[in-house]
Enzyme design. Structure first.
Site, PDB file in Angstrom:
ATOM      1  N   GLU A 270       0.829  -1.213   0.000  1.00  0.00           N
ATOM      2  CA  GLU A 270       0.000   0.000   0.000  1.00  0.00           C
ATOM      3  C   GLU A 270       0.862   1.261   0.000  1.00  0.00           C
ATOM      4  O   GLU A 270       0.786   2.080   0.927  1.00  0.00           O
ATOM      5  CB  GLU A 270      -0.880   0.016   1.260  1.00  0.00           C
ATOM      6  CG  GLU A 270      -1.759  -1.194   1.459  1.00  0.00           C
ATOM      7  CD  GLU A 270      -2.336  -1.280   2.882  1.00  0.00           C
ATOM      8  OE1 GLU A 270      -1.949  -0.482   3.755  1.00  0.00           O
ATOM      9  OE2 GLU A 270      -3.170  -2.165   3.103  1.00  0.00           O
ATOM     10  N   GLY A 272       2.086   4.968  -0.607  1.00  0.00           N
ATOM     11  CA  GLY A 272       1.451   6.256  -0.880  1.00  0.00           C
ATOM     12  C   GLY A 272       2.511   7.288  -1.215  1.00  0.00           C
ATOM     13  O   GLY A 272       2.753   7.622  -2.373  1.00  0.00           O
ATOM     14  N   ARG A 273       3.195   7.747  -0.169  1.00  0.00           N
ATOM     15  CA  ARG A 273       4.198   8.806  -0.310  1.00  0.00           C
ATOM     16  C   ARG A 273       5.192   8.543  -1.444  1.00  0.00           C
ATOM     17  O   ARG A 273       5.443   9.412  -2.277  1.00  0.00           O
ATOM     18  CB  ARG A 273       4.969   8.931   1.007  1.00  0.00           C
ATOM     19  CG  ARG A 273       6.012  10.031   0.993  1.00  0.00           C
ATOM     20  CD  ARG A 273       6.984   9.890   2.172  1.00  0.00           C
ATOM     21  NE  ARG A 273       6.344   9.595   3.421  1.00  0.00           N
ATOM     22  CZ  ARG A 273       5.879  10.494   4.288  1.00  0.00           C
ATOM     23  NH1 ARG A 273       6.023  11.775   4.041  1.00  0.00           N
ATOM     24  NH2 ARG A 273       5.282  10.115   5.408  1.00  0.00           N
ATOM     25  N   CYS A 341      -1.946  33.604  10.690  1.00  0.00           N
ATOM     26  CA  CYS A 341      -1.636  34.258  11.962  1.00  0.00           C
ATOM     27  C   CYS A 341      -1.188  33.261  13.014  1.00  0.00           C
ATOM     28  O   CYS A 341      -1.868  33.047  14.026  1.00  0.00           O
ATOM     29  CB  CYS A 341      -2.854  35.033  12.428  1.00  0.00           C
ATOM     30  SG  CYS A 341      -3.404  36.165  11.165  1.00  0.00           S
ATOM     31  N   TYR A 369       0.797  14.029   0.749  1.00  0.00           N
ATOM     32  CA  TYR A 369       0.376  14.661   2.004  1.00  0.00           C
ATOM     33  C   TYR A 369       0.501  16.181   1.904  1.00  0.00           C
ATOM     34  O   TYR A 369       0.868  16.856   2.862  1.00  0.00           O
ATOM     35  CB  TYR A 369       1.154  14.079   3.200  1.00  0.00           C
ATOM     36  CG  TYR A 369       1.023  12.567   3.265  1.00  0.00           C
ATOM     37  CD1 TYR A 369      -0.204  11.982   3.548  1.00  0.00           C
ATOM     38  CD2 TYR A 369       2.105  11.722   2.988  1.00  0.00           C
ATOM     39  CE1 TYR A 369      -0.354  10.603   3.565  1.00  0.00           C
ATOM     40  CE2 TYR A 369       1.967  10.343   3.003  1.00  0.00           C
ATOM     41  CZ  TYR A 369       0.735   9.789   3.294  1.00  0.00           C
ATOM     42  OH  TYR A 369       0.592   8.421   3.313  1.00  0.00           O
TER      43      TYR A 369
HETATM   44  N1  LLP Z   1      -1.369   1.932   4.522  1.00  0.00           N
HETATM   45  C1  LLP Z   1      -1.820   2.379   5.707  1.00  0.00           C
HETATM   46  C2  LLP Z   1      -2.694   1.532   6.503  1.00  0.00           C
HETATM   47  C3  LLP Z   1      -1.459   3.662   6.148  1.00  0.00           C
HETATM   48  O1  LLP Z   1      -1.899   4.103   7.320  1.00  0.00           O
HETATM   49  C4  LLP Z   1      -0.618   4.482   5.338  1.00  0.00           C
HETATM   50  C5  LLP Z   1      -0.229   5.827   5.759  1.00  0.00           C
HETATM   51  C6  LLP Z   1      -0.182   3.961   4.109  1.00  0.00           C
HETATM   52  C7  LLP Z   1      -0.570   2.679   3.743  1.00  0.00           C
HETATM   53  C8  LLP Z   1       0.701   4.732   3.171  1.00  0.00           C
HETATM   54  O2  LLP Z   1       1.939   4.969   3.738  1.00  0.00           O
HETATM   55  P1  LLP Z   1       3.094   5.707   2.889  1.00  0.00           P
HETATM   56  O3  LLP Z   1       3.537   4.754   1.814  1.00  0.00           O
HETATM   57  O4  LLP Z   1       2.506   6.945   2.348  1.00  0.00           O
HETATM   58  O5  LLP Z   1       4.140   5.982   3.897  1.00  0.00           O
HETATM   59  N2  LLP Z   1       0.729  12.784   6.798  1.00  0.00           N
HETATM   60  C9  LLP Z   1       1.985  12.108   7.082  1.00  0.00           C
HETATM   61  C10 LLP Z   1       1.964  10.656   6.652  1.00  0.00           C
HETATM   62  C11 LLP Z   1       0.829   9.849   7.276  1.00  0.00           C
HETATM   63  C12 LLP Z   1       0.798   8.407   6.829  1.00  0.00           C
HETATM   64  C13 LLP Z   1      -0.418   7.724   7.312  1.00  0.00           C
HETATM   65  N3  LLP Z   1      -0.600   6.371   6.855  1.00  0.00           N
HETATM   66  C14 LLP Z   1       3.101  12.901   6.421  1.00  0.00           C
HETATM   67  O6  LLP Z   1       2.845  13.922   5.801  1.00  0.00           O
HETATM   68  O7  LLP Z   1       4.263  12.540   6.555  1.00  0.00           O
END
Ligand code: LLP
Length: 416
Positions: A270, A272-273, A341, A369
């Site tokens: 999964e 994302g980033r 602010c 994000y």
């Molecule tokens: N799967 C689950 C169950 C998750 O909770 C997340 C991210 C992902 C996959 C994707 O993870 P990635 O590959 O994106 O690391 N807002 C924060 C990041 C929060 C991530 C939350 N969960 C930031 O800006 O660093």
């Protein structure tokens, strides 16, 4: 992907200055080519191994981003009925959707069952009962995996670490067998897999390997108990280079998963980033330069409401100039701050830059994000989103209008 030509910063050959002039700033810009090539790197790294890449929608949920990925055959990891609707609107295939999250509401579950999504990643015994109940009422069955919490330290920012036993996520390892035993007895659930996700922006492979090794021990016990599984979902979490981090290449990460998870199991991930972060920038214009006795500020037209990561996690984003400054502009160290602010409203601190009012800048690695975490704080409309595709810049989300900010609000009746 990025290069300077004639003093201008280009993304895939398209001038970011021109995009800034045409669509205004602040504005998010994404590279379709970069998103595609990263997703393909994940897919290709598995070779002949049975696998499924579910892009984590929370990182960037713009419909065009989802559409690009859906066309590649990506699955999607969602956490709400809202993300489900976005994936369906972008023509994502329901069977490729996995539903994560600790707080699925009855409405979330109903929407996901109605769409016949692929898998629910269950995070508690109570959620299991709720899902079984709703599926029974709707006369259908739900495929489930239990998200376990392997209690490993992902060594990342505490706000984005999720695999420790002090976190709210997943079912504790010690209770997981019992939850599976219950699940197989429930008439409206089909047990298909197991999942874990230990955190985000991980820059070493050891925590992934540790977590999955623990998960595989449990998978063995489940098989012994007559509960065979078909897939192991390793979650997301692979980090990127914002500054000087050295995350492992995608191929090494996938190699680790393939080594720890035996070939009998399909591997789901999964990410994302890592799919979208480097593919996006937030472009902004310097409104004022301001010197105080202690610091020099560049006050820009983007703020914490547009890109929250610096304020929330003290995250570091590189800053690049969209146009080379005139020779008379000298270098100084600036804090890049927005108009909101709050003293926490900063985008970058202490950067050596050659700035004049009107200079336009890009905050790099803002594709993940970024827009998804934008808010309307200070009644600021959220920025537009542009996708660069084959040399053409497409507006894929318009700038929010000010009337839209309060369109759902009403005044009280006039006082008598
Ligand atoms: N799967 C689950 C169950 C998750 O909770 C997340 C991210 C992902 C996959 C994707 O993870 P990635 O590959 O994106 O690391 N807002 C924060 C990041 C929060 C991530 C939350 N969960 C930031 O800006 O660093």
């Amino acid at each position: 992907m990025y290069e300077y030509r004639n003093g201008r910063l280009l993304m895939d050959g398209v001038s970011l200055s021109e995009i800034a002039t045409r669509h205004g700033t602040p504005c998010y810009v994404y590279s379709r080519a970069d998103i595609e090539s990263t997703w393909r790197s994940y897919d290709a790294a598995f070779g002949a191994r049975a696998h499924h890449v579910h892009y984590a929608v929370k990182a960037n949920a713009n419909l065009a981003v989802l559409q690009v990925l859906a066309r590649l055959g990506s699955g999607f990891d969602i956490v709400s009925a809202g993300e489900l609707a976005r994936v369906l609107a972008a023509r994502g295939v329901p069977s490729g959707i996995v539903f994560s999250g600790v707080g699925k509401t009855v409405a979330d579950i109903e929407a996901a069952l109605a769409a016949d999504i692929g898998t629910f990643n269950i995070e508690s015994a109570a959620e299991l009962e709720r899902l079984n109940g709703v599926a029974g009422r709707l006369g259908c069955r739900a495929r489930i995996a239990v998200r376990v919490n392997p209690d490993v330290d992902a060594k990342t920012h505490p706000y984005i670490s999720t695999g420790l036993d002090e976190n709210k996520f997943g079912v504790p390892m010690a209770e997981a067998l019992e939850v599976y035993r219950t699940a197989v007895q429930r008439p409206h659930l089909d047990v298909v897999g197991i999942a874990c996700h230990i955190g985000s922006q991980l820059t070493t492979l050891a925590p992934f390997a540790d977590a999955l090794t623990r998960v595989m021990v449990l998978v063995g016990r489940l098989a012994d108990a007559g509960i065979p599984l078909m897939h192991v979902d390793a979650g997301g979490g692979l980090g990127i280079r914002y500054r000087d981090e050295t995350p492992p290449p995608i191929a090494d990460y996938v190699g680790t998963l393939c080594r720890v998870i035996p070939p009998a199991y399909a591997i789901h991930i999964e990410p994302g980033r890592s799919v979208v972060a480097a593919a996006g920038v937030l472009i902004t214009t310097v409104e004022y330069l301001k010197r105080t006795p202690k610091r020099q500020f560049a006050i820009v037209d983007a703020a914490m409401n547009d890109l929250l990561r610096p304020a929330l996690y003290a995250a570091w984003h590189d800053v690049q100039m969209l146009e080379e400054p005139p020779p008379e502009v000298t270098e100084a160290r600036y804090d890049l701050v927005g108009p909101v602010c709050e003293s926490g409203d900063f985008l970058a601190n202490d950067r050596a830059l050659r700035l004049a009012p009107g200079a336009r800048l890009a905050l790099m690695c803002a594709g993940a994000y970024g827009h998804v975490m934008a808010s309307n704080y200070n009644a600021r409309p959220r920025p537009p989103e542009v996708m660069v595709d084959a040399g053409v810049a497409h507006l894929v989300r318009a700038r929010e209008s000010i009337p839209a900010l309060y369109a759902g609000e009403t005044l009280l009746p006039d006082a008598p």
